[in-house]
Design an enzyme around this catalytic site. Sequence first.
Site, PDB file in Angstrom:
ATOM      1  N   TYR A  65      -1.459  -0.345  10.157  1.00  0.00           N
ATOM      2  CA  TYR A  65      -1.635  -0.863   8.792  1.00  0.00           C
ATOM      3  C   TYR A  65      -0.451  -0.453   7.901  1.00  0.00           C
ATOM      4  O   TYR A  65       0.111  -1.276   7.168  1.00  0.00           O
ATOM      5  CB  TYR A  65      -2.948  -0.332   8.216  1.00  0.00           C
TER       6      TYR A  65
ATOM      7  N   SER B 102       0.856  -1.190   0.000  1.00  0.00           N
ATOM      8  CA  SER B 102       0.000   0.000   0.000  1.00  0.00           C
ATOM      9  C   SER B 102       0.889   1.236   0.000  1.00  0.00           C
ATOM     10  O   SER B 102       1.980   1.223   0.583  1.00  0.00           O
ATOM     11  CB  SER B 102      -0.894   0.034   1.243  1.00  0.00           C
TER      12      SER B 102
HETATM   13  P1  NAP Z   1     -11.415  -5.652   0.006  1.00  0.00           P
HETATM   14  O1  NAP Z   1     -12.261  -5.142  -1.107  1.00  0.00           O
HETATM   15  O2  NAP Z   1     -11.801  -5.334   1.417  1.00  0.00           O
HETATM   16  O3  NAP Z   1     -11.269  -7.241  -0.173  1.00  0.00           O
HETATM   17  C1  NAP Z   1     -10.538  -7.946   0.785  1.00  0.00           C
HETATM   18  C2  NAP Z   1     -10.369  -9.377   0.369  1.00  0.00           C
HETATM   19  O4  NAP Z   1      -9.568 -10.028   1.351  1.00  0.00           O
HETATM   20  C3  NAP Z   1     -11.664 -10.150   0.293  1.00  0.00           C
HETATM   21  O5  NAP Z   1     -11.527 -11.151  -0.672  1.00  0.00           O
HETATM   22  C4  NAP Z   1     -11.775 -10.769   1.690  1.00  0.00           C
HETATM   23  O6  NAP Z   1     -12.553 -11.956   1.731  1.00  0.00           O
HETATM   24  C5  NAP Z   1     -10.331 -11.070   1.984  1.00  0.00           C
HETATM   25  N1  NAP Z   1     -10.053 -11.034   3.414  1.00  0.00           N
HETATM   26  C6  NAP Z   1     -10.330 -10.031   4.283  1.00  0.00           C
HETATM   27  N2  NAP Z   1      -9.966 -10.369   5.509  1.00  0.00           N
HETATM   28  C7  NAP Z   1      -9.488 -11.624   5.441  1.00  0.00           C
HETATM   29  C8  NAP Z   1      -8.990 -12.548   6.397  1.00  0.00           C
HETATM   30  N3  NAP Z   1      -8.945 -12.259   7.691  1.00  0.00           N
HETATM   31  N4  NAP Z   1      -8.584 -13.763   5.961  1.00  0.00           N
HETATM   32  C9  NAP Z   1      -8.653 -14.080   4.665  1.00  0.00           C
HETATM   33  N5  NAP Z   1      -9.104 -13.270   3.713  1.00  0.00           N
HETATM   34  C10 NAP Z   1      -9.531 -12.053   4.111  1.00  0.00           C
HETATM   35  O7  NAP Z   1      -9.910  -5.138  -0.126  1.00  0.00           O
HETATM   36  P2  NAP Z   1      -9.110  -4.495  -1.367  1.00  0.00           P
HETATM   37  O8  NAP Z   1      -9.292  -3.051  -1.330  1.00  0.00           O
HETATM   38  O9  NAP Z   1      -9.381  -5.259  -2.605  1.00  0.00           O
HETATM   39  O10 NAP Z   1      -7.619  -4.766  -0.868  1.00  0.00           O
HETATM   40  C11 NAP Z   1      -6.834  -5.859  -1.337  1.00  0.00           C
HETATM   41  C12 NAP Z   1      -5.405  -5.595  -0.913  1.00  0.00           C
HETATM   42  O11 NAP Z   1      -5.002  -4.322  -1.437  1.00  0.00           O
HETATM   43  C13 NAP Z   1      -5.207  -5.497   0.602  1.00  0.00           C
HETATM   44  O12 NAP Z   1      -3.995  -6.097   0.967  1.00  0.00           O
HETATM   45  C14 NAP Z   1      -5.147  -4.001   0.859  1.00  0.00           C
HETATM   46  O13 NAP Z   1      -4.404  -3.689   2.023  1.00  0.00           O
HETATM   47  C15 NAP Z   1      -4.467  -3.532  -0.402  1.00  0.00           C
HETATM   48  N6  NAP Z   1      -4.682  -2.124  -0.702  1.00  0.00           N
HETATM   49  C16 NAP Z   1      -5.937  -1.656  -1.004  1.00  0.00           C
HETATM   50  C17 NAP Z   1      -6.094  -0.304  -1.271  1.00  0.00           C
HETATM   51  C18 NAP Z   1      -7.426   0.299  -1.601  1.00  0.00           C
HETATM   52  O14 NAP Z   1      -7.523   1.550  -1.652  1.00  0.00           O
HETATM   53  N7  NAP Z   1      -8.472  -0.478  -1.835  1.00  0.00           N
HETATM   54  C19 NAP Z   1      -4.995   0.555  -1.227  1.00  0.00           C
HETATM   55  C20 NAP Z   1      -3.763   0.038  -0.901  1.00  0.00           C
HETATM   56  C21 NAP Z   1      -3.621  -1.299  -0.658  1.00  0.00           C
HETATM   57  P3  NAP Z   1     -14.162 -11.891   1.984  1.00  0.00           P
HETATM   58  O15 NAP Z   1     -14.770 -11.254   0.748  1.00  0.00           O
HETATM   59  O16 NAP Z   1     -14.581 -13.296   2.143  1.00  0.00           O
HETATM   60  O17 NAP Z   1     -14.376 -11.051   3.201  1.00  0.00           O
END
Ligand code: NAP
Length: 258
Positions: A171, A157
């Site tokens: 985080y 991130s």
């Molecule tokens: P998201 O929409 O919240 O999706 C999270 C995913 O991770 C879902 O598939 C969820 O499964 C799974 N997950 C959550 N908690 C979990 C746990 N305890 N054990 C196993 N699986 C789990 O998140 P996202 O925005 O796509 O983020 C994906 C990655 O990108 C993360 O590492 C996040 O830190 C990083 N990131 C995101 C952003 C952003 O702005 N979105 C920015 C920087 C970095 P379920 O659907 O079953 O809950």
Amino acid sequence: MTSARSPEPVEGQARTGHVLITGGSRGIGAATARRLARDGRNVVITYAHRAEDAEQVVADCRAAGVDAWAYQAELSEPGAVDGLFTRFDEEIGRLDALVNNAGVVSPQGPVTSYDSDRVRRVMEINVVAAFALATEAARRLAVDHGGSGGVIVNVSSRAAIRGGAFEYVDYAASKAALDALTVGLGLELAQQGVRVVGVRPGVIDTEIHAPGRLERVAPEVPLGRSGTADEVAAAIAWLISDEASYVTGSTLDVGGGR
Ligand code: NAP
């Protein structure tokens, strides 16, 4: 150096190995699974709770003509990573790449409001589980372990660089740990046919954000908007591809300039 290339797919057929994508039921992981499927890559996605969302991603990937499966894995549970790879070994076999994507943010607040349970939870999922996933992937991909090479992509991130002040410094620290893993493991596996790379997304339109955060932060982005999960997936797809054959131990910012 040993070639990390997977065998070229026969026309009309998918590659034999699979890409394992954690957190593939929605957001960046789901977009990555669909993108890689369009690129002809077989995928196994994991999810924590949202089985229906995961099955929809699997259906979309299969409709693109590849083999696709969804495994449940709550990564905060001890033994979850071992269980995941045991099942993968038995049912799938060959691993081509890992997208170490699943992650959580903690509630927004200054460091002085944190308790140790909160910090432990984010570290267990974003760091301890991610390290275990990368370790297990390395054991299957590295040529010295009998593997055929491959790629590990750590989803970090921009918070790792910005620090997450007044929001989630824990985080941010967890993602900085992941960045160090990318460098260190990348160096360790450089002679093993394995590239270890990362992406640092900025503000991406997914469900991970607290209510109102996207709208508040997007105007600060030099490109003038939040990013899409598809835009991050495109970067991951490139890093996994042979087009990125000279990229290892480094992390690509995908943050619109922020
Ligand atoms: P998201 O929409 O919240 O999706 C999270 C995913 O991770 C879902 O598939 C969820 O499964 C799974 N997950 C959550 N908690 C979990 C746990 N305890 N054990 C196993 N699986 C789990 O998140 P996202 O925005 O796509 O983020 C994906 C990655 O990108 C993360 O590492 C996040 O830190 C990083 N990131 C995101 C952003 C952003 O702005 N979105 C920015 C920087 C970095 P379920 O659907 O079953 O809950």
